[in-house]
Scaffold this motif. Structure first.
Motif: not given
Length: 145
Positions: A23-26, A62-66, A70-72, A78-80
């Motif tokens: 999901l973070f990659l998406l 999007a940048l922070m999602s990278l 690595r560290y989900p 961020l996902m929340l």
């Protein structure tokens, strides 16, 4: 995630961690690399302030999602945040527009951009979220002398 007996948080299944990575990659790839960053780099000269602000915030997200790839678990807030803003928009903006029969092409477009967040509700480790962000004692307001 392998659980150690010293961890105060419930274990999170490896499949769930890898699904969060995906999901973070998406978020980074589709939202960032395919849409937002190209628009910021090549189309932003004539935007009004609010559109520029919104696109800049999405680009930063999007940048922070990278980091979430690595560290989900560390980037879970961020996902929340992504879940929260899309859910608020879907209910309070799109939902009200639909009920008031004021649906527009712009709302419809953003609706389809946001509705996929429902998948995250099934992937986020909610027991971990509860233990980490709600049940855990608050950090002290000041240092003990």
């Amino acid at each position: 995630m392998p659980s150690t007996s010293a961890s105060p948080f419930p274990p999170v299944a490896t499949w769930r961690i890898n699904a969060m990575r995906f999901l973070f990659l998406l978020m980074a790839g589709i939202m960032g690399a395919m849409f937002v960053w190209p628009q910021l780099l090549f189309e932003s000269a004539d935007w009004d302030v609010m559109r520029g602000l919104a696109k800049s915030m999405l680009a930063a997200l999007a940048l922070m999602s990278l980091l979430g790839v690595r560290y989900p678990l560390q980037m879970l807030p961020l996902m929340l945040y992504e879940i929260a803003w899309k859910t608020v928009w879907l209910i309070l903006i799109a939902g009200r527009a639909w009920m008031a029969n004021k649906w527009t092409p712009d709302i419809e477009g953003l609706f389809y951009d946001c509705i996929g967040i429902i998948i995250a509700y099934f992937i986020v480790p909610w027991r971990y979220v509860w233990a980490r962000y709600f049940a855990q004692p608050m950090e002290p307001l000041r240092q003990k002398a």
